[in-house]
Every structure is written in C-alpha cells, then in structure tokens.
Design a protein around this motif. Structure first.
Motif: not given
Length: 293
Positions: A234-236, A246-251
C-alpha cells in the motif's frame, strides 16, 4: 474513460471546459514527450505529465501536421505499474475508434485484455517492423469504487500449495497453447470438478469466503474487470495539483500483481496488507520496449 480521472485525484474535473483546461496544462508542460514517424511523413506524438512522481498522471495522444503543429486526439489517465514483470505470449490489437492498442494474454479459460499505455513506443516498433511474440509487460489499473474484504482463512501450507498450483497452471496453459490436446482435456475435466465443488460449497457458504481472488469481465468494454485480490503493498499518495488523497494498492490476482489507483474516498474499509481488495477496475498495461513511456 473520463470518469477514471477521479482515480488519480481529479474528482472535481467533470465539465468539458475543466477537461480542456487540464489538457492544455499537459500540452504546456509535459514531463515526457515521445515522437515517432514513418516513411509517409506521419508523426505520432505522445505527451505525459505526472501528478505524483512515479505514480500516476495524464497522457495525450495526437499527430504532428506538416507545419509542426500538434493536433491532440484524446487524453487518458494512467497509473505507472509496479516492478512486477511478466513475460508471456501477447497479442496486440489496434483500437477501432482511435489511435491506441489493447494487449491480450490468452490464459485459455480467461483472456486478459488491457489498455496499453505506451502507445507511441508500440506504434514506432510496428512502423519499423513487428512486435515480438513474447513481450515483457507490467500491469496497473484505475478504480472508482472498491471495498476492503477480510482475508480467506489460510495456513502457511495452504499458501504454499496455492503458489505451487499457480505455477503448475501456467505451465499447463503454455502446453495447451502449443497444441497439447491431452493436457487441454485434463484441464477441462479439472475445471468441471472445481465448479462442482464450488457449487456444493455455495449452498452453505458465502462466495466471498471461498473465492480468494478472481477477475471477471465487467460490462461491454473488454478491459474493465470486477477484481478480487490480496493486497500485498500500500502506498498513500497525494495529487500534487489538487491535494486529493490517492491510494496505490498492489493487488495479487490470479497470476499477476496489479498496481491499482483509487481515490481514498471511494474505498470502503481500511486497507491493510493481507486483506483483499474488490473493485471494478480499468486494466492497463505497459510493454517494456526500447522506447520510454
């Protein structure tokens, strides 16, 4: 496509006049510019401006006329993929309505289709000859509505078993692609057994307690999916112009890890590594060619 500008922090940019101002800003001050030309004196131009360093931004596609004037065709928001690279047999298809491309990975039971970001690099490669069959690719996506789900209860042995299973499935897919009919038959029988088991369990259990990850086509547009996957990072971030979070989620979903951008206000629940993300996602990809995006 315009609705996904919200995913990178432009939730208040809705009217055509606002979109036009945003596009003019990219034209005045792009971070990257790529120009490719062919023997017929046609020049394709791609401009890109980041609104979060190394995170996301806006790209404009257009042509340069004989007087050197740039004629924009359309713009789109992008999310720069993470460092998860996949080398696979890839089909590149030209869009019918504008200058751009879809990437298609045929996994036999599901063809994964995604919008390709580095359009100028792909066009230049095609004008010079042809793309290779196997191309390294990285995936990302934009979501305007998502929720956080608790993880499926699994032991370390379960996790290791699933990792081995995914590797085995990829090997099976490659054999089927190369014409192994016997493997295809076994694969179809296995899928029927899995479906029967799932149908029986769903009588007493909720599907979200059974399905750990999935990618289901959503709507008529081929590159949009209803995705369920485990959050691995997770990167905020903050849009440098609007200040929106904006959230960057590695899924991790199926055989891929996808970097998904979503407005913090559009995500229901508290994201944590190990929990699952579910959301309708516009899937994008970047081919790792010799020209930068």
């Amino acid at each position: 496509m315009n609705q996904y500008f919200r995913s990178i922090g432009f939730s208040k940019t809705k009217s055509l006049q606002q979109m036009d101002r945003l596009q003019k800003e990219v034209l005045r001050n792009p971070d990257r510019r790529s120009v490719v030309s062919n023997s017929l004196n046609r020049s394709l131009v791609q401009l890109a401006k980041d609104y979060c360093k190394g995170g996301y931004g806006i790209s404009i596609i257009g042509e340069m006329d004989s007087d050197g004037t740039f004629l924009p065709e359309y713009s789109f928001p992008y999310v720069i993929p993470g460092d998860y690279t996949y080398s696979d047999e890839l089909l590149v298809e030209h869009l019918t309505d504008r200058e751009g491309y879809y990437g298609v990975i045929d996994n036999i039971n599901l063809s994964v289709i995604f919008f390709l970001q580095n359009i100028a690099a792909i066009t230049g490669t095609l004008w010079r000859g042809a793309l290779p069959v196997v191309i390294p690719v990285r995936l990302s996506g934009l979501s305007i509505s998502g929720e956080v789900l608790l993880p499926v209860n699994k032991t370390e042995a379960d996790i290791q078993y699933e990792a081995n299973k995914r590797a085995e499935e990829l090997a099976i897919i490659r054999r089927v692609r190369h014409g192994d009919s016997k493997t295809l038959e076994h694969m179809m029988i296995h899928e029927m057994d899995v479906k029967d088991t799932l149908d029986r369990r769903m009588i007493l259990e909720d599907v979200l307690t059974i399905v750990d990850n999935s990618m289901i086509p959503y709507g008529l547009q081929g590159d949009i999916y209803d995705i369920i996957g485990s959050i691995v990072h997770i990167t905020e971030t903050e849009n440098e112009q609007t200040g929106e979070q904006i959230l960057l989620l590695d899924v991790s979903c199926l055989y891929y890890v996808i970097r998904i951008a979503i407005h913090k206000e559009d995500l229901v629940g508290e994201p944590r590594v190990g929990r699952r993300f579910r959301g309708v996602t516009w899937l994008q990809g970047m081919l790792l060619l010799d020209r930068p995006f």
